[in-house]
Design a protein around this motif. Structure first.
Motif, PDB file in Angstrom:
ATOM      1  N   ARG A  20       0.829  -1.206   0.000  1.00  0.00           N
ATOM      2  CA  ARG A  20       0.000   0.000   0.000  1.00  0.00           C
ATOM      3  C   ARG A  20       0.863   1.256   0.000  1.00  0.00           C
ATOM      4  NH1 ARG A  20      -1.697   3.607   3.520  1.00  0.00           N
ATOM      5  NH2 ARG A  20      -0.859   2.475   5.299  1.00  0.00           N
ATOM      6  N   PHE A  21       1.909   1.249   0.816  1.00  0.00           N
ATOM      7  CA  PHE A  21       2.783   2.421   0.897  1.00  0.00           C
ATOM      8  C   PHE A  21       3.460   2.697  -0.442  1.00  0.00           C
ATOM      9  CE2 PHE A  21       6.878   4.455   1.997  1.00  0.00           C
ATOM     10  CZ  PHE A  21       6.400   5.568   2.678  1.00  0.00           C
ATOM     11  N   MET A  22       3.935   1.652  -1.099  1.00  0.00           N
ATOM     12  CA  MET A  22       4.608   1.818  -2.376  1.00  0.00           C
ATOM     13  C   MET A  22       3.656   2.343  -3.451  1.00  0.00           C
ATOM     14  SD  MET A  22       6.820  -1.675  -1.953  1.00  0.00           S
ATOM     15  CE  MET A  22       7.453  -1.853  -3.602  1.00  0.00           C
ATOM     16  N   LEU A  23       2.411   1.850  -3.458  1.00  0.00           N
ATOM     17  CA  LEU A  23       1.440   2.340  -4.429  1.00  0.00           C
ATOM     18  C   LEU A  23       1.062   3.794  -4.136  1.00  0.00           C
ATOM     19  CD1 LEU A  23      -0.968  -0.690  -4.993  1.00  0.00           C
ATOM     20  CD2 LEU A  23       1.149  -0.090  -6.196  1.00  0.00           C
ATOM     21  N   GLU A  24       0.906   4.132  -2.860  1.00  0.00           N
ATOM     22  CA  GLU A  24       0.595   5.527  -2.495  1.00  0.00           C
ATOM     23  C   GLU A  24       1.699   6.466  -2.965  1.00  0.00           C
ATOM     24  OE1 GLU A  24      -0.055   5.730   1.687  1.00  0.00           O
ATOM     25  OE2 GLU A  24      -2.218   5.388   1.494  1.00  0.00           O
ATOM     26  N   ARG A  25       2.953   6.073  -2.738  1.00  0.00           N
ATOM     27  CA  ARG A  25       4.065   6.920  -3.157  1.00  0.00           C
ATOM     28  C   ARG A  25       4.119   7.034  -4.681  1.00  0.00           C
ATOM     29  NH1 ARG A  25       8.048   7.923   0.869  1.00  0.00           N
ATOM     30  NH2 ARG A  25       9.211   8.926  -0.812  1.00  0.00           N
TER      31      ARG A  25
ATOM     32  N   ARG B  55      11.489 -14.371 -14.218  1.00  0.00           N
ATOM     33  CA  ARG B  55      10.257 -13.601 -13.975  1.00  0.00           C
ATOM     34  C   ARG B  55      10.502 -12.111 -14.218  1.00  0.00           C
ATOM     35  NH1 ARG B  55      10.054 -16.776  -9.080  1.00  0.00           N
ATOM     36  NH2 ARG B  55      10.283 -14.867  -7.845  1.00  0.00           N
ATOM     37  N   LEU B  56      11.631 -11.617 -13.725  1.00  0.00           N
ATOM     38  CA  LEU B  56      11.946 -10.201 -13.907  1.00  0.00           C
ATOM     39  C   LEU B  56      12.153  -9.854 -15.380  1.00  0.00           C
ATOM     40  CD1 LEU B  56      14.394  -9.673 -10.895  1.00  0.00           C
ATOM     41  CD2 LEU B  56      12.002  -8.952 -11.062  1.00  0.00           C
ATOM     42  N   ASP B  57      12.741 -10.775 -16.126  1.00  0.00           N
ATOM     43  CA  ASP B  57      12.929 -10.544 -17.566  1.00  0.00           C
ATOM     44  C   ASP B  57      11.578 -10.419 -18.267  1.00  0.00           C
ATOM     45  OD1 ASP B  57      15.656 -10.674 -17.178  1.00  0.00           O
ATOM     46  OD2 ASP B  57      15.842 -12.763 -17.846  1.00  0.00           O
TER      47      ASP B  57
ATOM     48  N   SER C  25       1.498   0.639 -22.166  1.00  0.00           N
ATOM     49  CA  SER C  25       1.683   2.051 -21.827  1.00  0.00           C
ATOM     50  C   SER C  25       1.153   2.338 -20.430  1.00  0.00           C
ATOM     51  CB  SER C  25       0.959   2.936 -22.853  1.00  0.00           C
ATOM     52  OG  SER C  25      -0.426   2.660 -22.856  1.00  0.00           O
ATOM     53  N   ASP C  26       1.813   3.260 -19.740  1.00  0.00           N
ATOM     54  CA  ASP C  26       1.438   3.679 -18.381  1.00  0.00           C
ATOM     55  C   ASP C  26       1.446   2.525 -17.375  1.00  0.00           C
ATOM     56  OD1 ASP C  26       1.102   6.344 -19.130  1.00  0.00           O
ATOM     57  OD2 ASP C  26      -0.975   6.007 -19.729  1.00  0.00           O
ATOM     58  N   SER C  27       2.181   1.463 -17.677  1.00  0.00           N
ATOM     59  CA  SER C  27       2.284   0.366 -16.706  1.00  0.00           C
ATOM     60  C   SER C  27       3.252   0.765 -15.594  1.00  0.00           C
ATOM     61  CB  SER C  27       2.746  -0.917 -17.392  1.00  0.00           C
ATOM     62  OG  SER C  27       3.933  -0.705 -18.126  1.00  0.00           O
ATOM     63  N   TYR C  28       3.087   0.125 -14.456  1.00  0.00           N
ATOM     64  CA  TYR C  28       3.910   0.479 -13.288  1.00  0.00           C
ATOM     65  C   TYR C  28       4.435  -0.793 -12.645  1.00  0.00           C
ATOM     66  CZ  TYR C  28       5.129   1.709  -8.506  1.00  0.00           C
ATOM     67  OH  TYR C  28       5.785   1.839  -7.309  1.00  0.00           O
ATOM     68  N   TRP C  29       5.717  -0.761 -12.294  1.00  0.00           N
ATOM     69  CA  TRP C  29       6.380  -1.883 -11.638  1.00  0.00           C
ATOM     70  C   TRP C  29       6.764  -1.478 -10.214  1.00  0.00           C
ATOM     71  CZ3 TRP C  29      12.188  -3.219 -12.448  1.00  0.00           C
ATOM     72  CH2 TRP C  29      12.513  -4.399 -11.754  1.00  0.00           C
ATOM     73  N   PRO C  30       6.130  -2.055  -9.185  1.00  0.00           N
ATOM     74  CA  PRO C  30       6.497  -1.701  -7.806  1.00  0.00           C
ATOM     75  C   PRO C  30       7.938  -2.052  -7.457  1.00  0.00           C
ATOM     76  CG  PRO C  30       4.359  -2.775  -7.863  1.00  0.00           C
ATOM     77  CD  PRO C  30       4.947  -2.935  -9.238  1.00  0.00           C
ATOM     78  N   ALA C  31       8.482  -3.088  -8.065  1.00  0.00           N
ATOM     79  CA  ALA C  31       9.889  -3.474  -7.860  1.00  0.00           C
ATOM     80  C   ALA C  31      10.221  -3.627  -6.383  1.00  0.00           C
ATOM     81  CB  ALA C  31      10.820  -2.450  -8.519  1.00  0.00           C
TER      82      ALA C  31
END
Length: 345
Positions: A33-38, A113-115, A125-131
């Motif tokens: 949750r914190f990572m998505l909020e940031r 998986r990371l590859d 487009s506009d995808s997000y990777w929390p990493a």
């Protein structure tokens, strides 16, 4: 993003004497949750966007729960080791779960998986990777947990927890040491995991411990001691935690409990907190199934009462083992192991 916040907070459970368990419903909800909020605050995550992440158990489940509530699309990349109950639940939550079939030449399935994630990020487009392995917001999020421990327990002499992405133990230790610089930190890993110098091999992923690559969020200098728990010892400790304290937790919690209970009894008068990351519902058909347990190597053997100290983390480990890490970097430890230096200085 506050709807699931109450589920992030652990119960602080007294176990015996000065030993406490921080029992989470699903610990990874806190960093997720914190990572998505940031990410939203920084313009990296837009409404209705696609989140892409490598599935490593409970973090993927946390993302799936949050994606439902906040209407994000979610792609999770896993491999054949995925627990089938977890797989079904993720699909029911609307996640697109892709299974990679072959490990990468270096880094195994974790790197494979990371590859695949990298390809999705380029295509969508506009995808997000929390990493979660490298995102600094992962360990930062545990400042909240550290504050709760201080409020509920007071001074913490020893913190014990499993190590995966590095967020929970490294983040919590760094904040607790602002007030308690002598805090003793014990990380719990699995044999054949590269996190603390074991030669790369087949990690028992069911236990939720270990990894094929070393995440950037693993700060080796936070740790005073490392323990490696084989599956049979992990599962015995998980059953003991349930039987003796009524806590129905997953095997990572059992591993932390086994180590913390041993250290606490050897160090009377010290306040010890063990991190229990998630509950045991995902493991009803495995860890809590007596027929399944008969297939686990060493399950019918004599339980270990204590760890075997080792002189180098590169040893072949066949039982519960411990090593004095002494807050050093991985390169420092491995250099001493290679040169035959005194690793217990």
């Amino acid at each position: 993003m506050r709807k699931l916040e109450d589920f992030e907070n652990p119960r602080i459970v007294p176990l015996h004497d000065e030993l406490f368990g921080a029992s989470f419903f699903l610990m990874k909800l806190l960093p997720a949750r914190f990572m998505l909020e940031r990410a939203v605050e920084n313009g990296l995550l837009k409404p209705g966007a696609t989140i892409c992440e490598s599935l490593s158990g409970s973090f993927g489940l946390a993302l799936a729960m949050l994606a439902v509530q906040y209407r994000y699309k979610l792609i999770l990349v896993s491999d054949w080791t995925i627990d089938q109950r977890l797989h079904r639940r993720l699909v029911q939550l609307g996640a697109n779960v892709e299974i990679v079939e072959k490990p990468a030449a270096a880094g195994g399935f974790q790197q494979a998986r990371l590859d695949r994630i990298a390809i999705y990020l380029e295509e969508i487009s506009d995808s997000y990777w929390p990493a979660q392995y490298s995102n600094p917001d992962n360990p930062i999020s545990y400042s909240k947990f550290a504050e709760q421990l201080i409020d509920r327990v007071g001074k913490v002499d020893c913190l014990v927890g499993p190590v995966g992405s590095g967020g929970s133990m490294c983040g919590t230790c760094s904040y607790l040491r602002v007030l308690f610089p002598e805090l003793y930190a014990i990380g719990v890993d699995a044999p054949n995991s590269v996190l603390f110098g074991q030669p790369s091999g087949r990690v028992n992923h069911l236990s939720g411990l270990g990894g094929d690559i070393i995440p950037a969020n693993v700060d080796h200098t936070q740790f005073d001691e490392i323990h490696w728990m084989i599956p049979a010892e992990t599962f015995r400790a998980t059953h003991r935690l349930h039987r003796e304290h009524g806590l129905f937790m997953g095997p990572t919690s059992g591993a932390a409990y086994g180590v913390a209970n041993w250290w606490s009894r050897r160090n009377p008068g010290k306040t010890v907190v063990a991190i229990f990351p998630d509950e045991g519902n995902r493991y009803v058909e495995t860890v809590y199934d007596h027929q399944w347990l008969t297939t686990v190597p060493e399950w019918s053997g004599t339980p270990a009462e204590e760890p075997s100290p080792i002189t180098t983390p590169t040893e072949d480990l066949t039982r519960w083992s411990s090593f004095s890490w002494n807050r050093r970097t991985l390169s420092e430890v491995l250099s001493e192991a290679k040169s035959g230096g005194d690793v217990f200085r």
